[in-house]
Write an enzyme that holds these catalytic residues in place. Structure first.
Site, PDB file in Angstrom:
ATOM      1  N   LYS A  92      -7.796   1.529  -3.113  1.00  0.00           N
ATOM      2  CA  LYS A  92      -7.454   1.070  -1.753  1.00  0.00           C
ATOM      3  C   LYS A  92      -7.583   2.207  -0.738  1.00  0.00           C
ATOM      4  CE  LYS A  92      -5.174  -1.239   1.529  1.00  0.00           C
ATOM      5  NZ  LYS A  92      -5.639  -2.444   2.166  1.00  0.00           N
ATOM      6  N   LYS A 141      -1.659   4.822   8.753  1.00  0.00           N
ATOM      7  CA  LYS A 141      -0.853   4.928   7.525  1.00  0.00           C
ATOM      8  C   LYS A 141      -1.771   5.187   6.323  1.00  0.00           C
ATOM      9  CE  LYS A 141       1.658   2.218   4.139  1.00  0.00           C
ATOM     10  NZ  LYS A 141       2.077   0.924   3.640  1.00  0.00           N
ATOM     11  N   THR A 164       0.873  -1.176   0.000  1.00  0.00           N
ATOM     12  CA  THR A 164       0.000   0.000   0.000  1.00  0.00           C
ATOM     13  C   THR A 164       0.905   1.219   0.000  1.00  0.00           C
ATOM     14  OG1 THR A 164      -1.643  -1.193   1.300  1.00  0.00           O
ATOM     15  CG2 THR A 164      -1.855   1.207   1.213  1.00  0.00           C
TER      16      THR A 164
HETATM   17  P1  NAD Z   1       6.162  -5.930   7.082  1.00  0.00           P
HETATM   18  O1  NAD Z   1       6.840  -4.776   7.748  1.00  0.00           O
HETATM   19  O2  NAD Z   1       5.905  -7.165   7.854  1.00  0.00           O
HETATM   20  O3  NAD Z   1       6.987  -6.355   5.750  1.00  0.00           O
HETATM   21  C1  NAD Z   1       7.686  -5.473   4.928  1.00  0.00           C
HETATM   22  C2  NAD Z   1       9.011  -6.155   4.564  1.00  0.00           C
HETATM   23  O4  NAD Z   1       9.717  -5.327   3.638  1.00  0.00           O
HETATM   24  C3  NAD Z   1       9.925  -6.362   5.778  1.00  0.00           C
HETATM   25  O5  NAD Z   1      10.221  -7.742   5.933  1.00  0.00           O
HETATM   26  C4  NAD Z   1      11.160  -5.551   5.435  1.00  0.00           C
HETATM   27  O6  NAD Z   1      12.391  -6.163   5.886  1.00  0.00           O
HETATM   28  C5  NAD Z   1      11.086  -5.506   3.925  1.00  0.00           C
HETATM   29  N1  NAD Z   1      11.889  -4.429   3.366  1.00  0.00           N
HETATM   30  C6  NAD Z   1      12.105  -3.186   3.883  1.00  0.00           C
HETATM   31  N2  NAD Z   1      12.945  -2.503   3.080  1.00  0.00           N
HETATM   32  C7  NAD Z   1      13.269  -3.322   2.050  1.00  0.00           C
HETATM   33  C8  NAD Z   1      14.101  -3.197   0.915  1.00  0.00           C
HETATM   34  N3  NAD Z   1      14.778  -2.068   0.671  1.00  0.00           N
HETATM   35  N4  NAD Z   1      14.202  -4.259   0.064  1.00  0.00           N
HETATM   36  C9  NAD Z   1      13.517  -5.392   0.287  1.00  0.00           C
HETATM   37  N5  NAD Z   1      12.711  -5.573   1.363  1.00  0.00           N
HETATM   38  C10 NAD Z   1      12.597  -4.553   2.226  1.00  0.00           C
HETATM   39  O7  NAD Z   1       4.803  -5.342   6.493  1.00  0.00           O
HETATM   40  P2  NAD Z   1       3.517  -6.175   5.996  1.00  0.00           P
HETATM   41  O8  NAD Z   1       2.517  -6.256   7.095  1.00  0.00           O
HETATM   42  O9  NAD Z   1       3.972  -7.407   5.290  1.00  0.00           O
HETATM   43  O10 NAD Z   1       2.903  -5.118   4.953  1.00  0.00           O
HETATM   44  C11 NAD Z   1       3.471  -4.949   3.657  1.00  0.00           C
HETATM   45  C12 NAD Z   1       2.607  -3.985   2.879  1.00  0.00           C
HETATM   46  O11 NAD Z   1       1.266  -4.492   2.796  1.00  0.00           O
HETATM   47  C13 NAD Z   1       2.489  -2.591   3.506  1.00  0.00           C
HETATM   48  O12 NAD Z   1       2.523  -1.633   2.468  1.00  0.00           O
HETATM   49  C14 NAD Z   1       1.136  -2.633   4.209  1.00  0.00           C
HETATM   50  O13 NAD Z   1       0.539  -1.343   4.305  1.00  0.00           O
HETATM   51  C15 NAD Z   1       0.343  -3.525   3.270  1.00  0.00           C
HETATM   52  N6  NAD Z   1      -0.786  -4.234   3.907  1.00  0.00           N
HETATM   53  C16 NAD Z   1      -0.603  -4.868   5.100  1.00  0.00           C
HETATM   54  C17 NAD Z   1      -1.694  -5.528   5.671  1.00  0.00           C
HETATM   55  C18 NAD Z   1      -1.530  -6.245   6.990  1.00  0.00           C
HETATM   56  O14 NAD Z   1      -2.571  -6.634   7.569  1.00  0.00           O
HETATM   57  N7  NAD Z   1      -0.318  -6.469   7.478  1.00  0.00           N
HETATM   58  C19 NAD Z   1      -2.947  -5.544   5.030  1.00  0.00           C
HETATM   59  C20 NAD Z   1      -3.078  -4.922   3.790  1.00  0.00           C
HETATM   60  C21 NAD Z   1      -1.980  -4.259   3.249  1.00  0.00           C
END
Ligand code: NAD
Length: 294
Positions: A165, A240, A90
């Site tokens: 979204k 966020k 997102t």
């Molecule tokens: P998270 O923080 O668990 O995962 C993000 C990952 O990205 C981490 O493992 C981090 O190490 C990695 N990362 C950071 N910088 C990086 C880089 N330069 N190169 C490669 N990897 C890198 O977050 P999440 O909960 O998995 O969410 C991911 C996305 O999905 C976000 O944008 C969030 O808004 C969206 N989202 C999350 C949910 C939820 O319920 N968790 C629901 C819908 C949408």
């Protein structure tokens, strides 16, 4: 469906189970995350570039637009012409459009495909994808969306998935607050919560926040309120998304006063009122403790 070579960058809470589902369906998935996280059935790549080499598709699932832009700057030049980059994070609409422009200069397809459904949907392969991009890029990716999700809606050109979204989640933030403050008012008026639910859920006060994700414990279907407000969908993730909708409203010169107020209430809740780490429906106990002028 033929088997594809897939790169998956960002194996966090969402990305890891999504990548694992692609691997379980028989695709050759190489994953990279600087935190060293892995996913079942996924080969570990040493860098983002290595995960992209030779890939037919590269998926990204990252925290925000700035990180997406920097990962795309590394990944796109390492991808082969005709491959497709699919960003499921997102992020802000501008970042999605900027990465699309960069991809198309290199002859690479791009789809912005943020999801709803949370960690449970990612693990169970029941996410909903809201996609923006060309017809060709969307059609190419559809079979992979089907593995990770139950539904993919093609919303328009690049950025349209992110637009859908953040507009959807602005409605959600606003209706959750309205539902919580109405329950807190009902309490003070001596109205039983179950009666309040019975009326509002079948009347014009109904919404997803009331009917499906009721913030009152013991009322309506099972929801995080029945589990001590453990997320679910954490208040800081809602904050966020409300930040993104206000950023978009400012850029597009749209008047969104309810979205602005929802962002300000979630900011207060997360930063000053112990809301961090709680489900976003924990606004109900917050309102319970307050009076008309507090
Ligand atoms: P998270 O923080 O668990 O995962 C993000 C990952 O990205 C981490 O493992 C981090 O190490 C990695 N990362 C950071 N910088 C990086 C880089 N330069 N190169 C490669 N990897 C890198 O977050 P999440 O909960 O998995 O969410 C991911 C996305 O999905 C976000 O944008 C969030 O808004 C969206 N989202 C999350 C949910 C939820 O319920 N968790 C629901 C819908 C949408």
């Amino acid at each position: 469906m033929s088997s594809f070579k897939i790169g998956f960058i960002g194996l966090g809470n969402m990305g890891a189970p999504m990548a694992a589902n692609l691997a379980a369906a028989g695709h050759d998935v190489a994953g990279f995350d600087p935190a060293g996280t892995t996913a079942k059935g996924v080969t570990v790549a040493a860098s983002a570039e290595a995960a992209c080499a030779d890939a037919d598709f590269v998926f990204t699932m990252l925290p925000n637009g700035a990180i997406l832009r920097s990962v795309a700057a590394q990944a796109l030049p390492a991808m082969k012409k005709g491959a497709t980059l699919v960003d499921c994070s997102t992020v802000d609409v501008d970042s999605a459009r900027a990465v699309d422009a960069q991809a198309s200069e290199l002859g690479i397809g791009f789809v912005d495909a943020p999801v709803s459904g949370g960690i449970g949907g990612a693990a169970g392969g029941t996410l909903t994808f809201m996609a923006g991009g060309s017809d060709a890029a969307f059609a190419a990716t559809q079979g992979l969306f089907d593995i990770m999700g139950q539904k993919a809606v093609h919303c328009g050109q690049a950025g349209a998935g992110q637009a859908a979204k953040i507009c959807n989640n602005m409605i959600l933030g606003v209706t959750m607050i309205a539902t919580c403050e109405a329950f807190a008012l009902a309490d003070k008026l001596g109205l039983d919560r179950q009666k309040m639910f019975d009326v509002a859920s079948t009347s014009s006060g109904s919404s997803w926040s009331m009917n499906t994700y009721c913030p009152a414990p013991g009322v309506g279907p099972q929801s995080p309120a029945d589990n001590g407000y453990t997320p679910g969908f954490a208040a800081e993730l809602m904050l966020k998304d409300l930040g993104l909708s206000q950023q978009a409203a400012e850029a597009a010169d749209a008047d969104t006063p309810m979205g602005a107020l929802a962002r300000s209430l979630y900011t207060q809740f997360v930063e000053n009122e112990d809301g961090r780490g709680k489900d976003f429906s924990a606004m109900l106990p917050r309102f319970e403790t307050r009076g008309h002028n507090s």
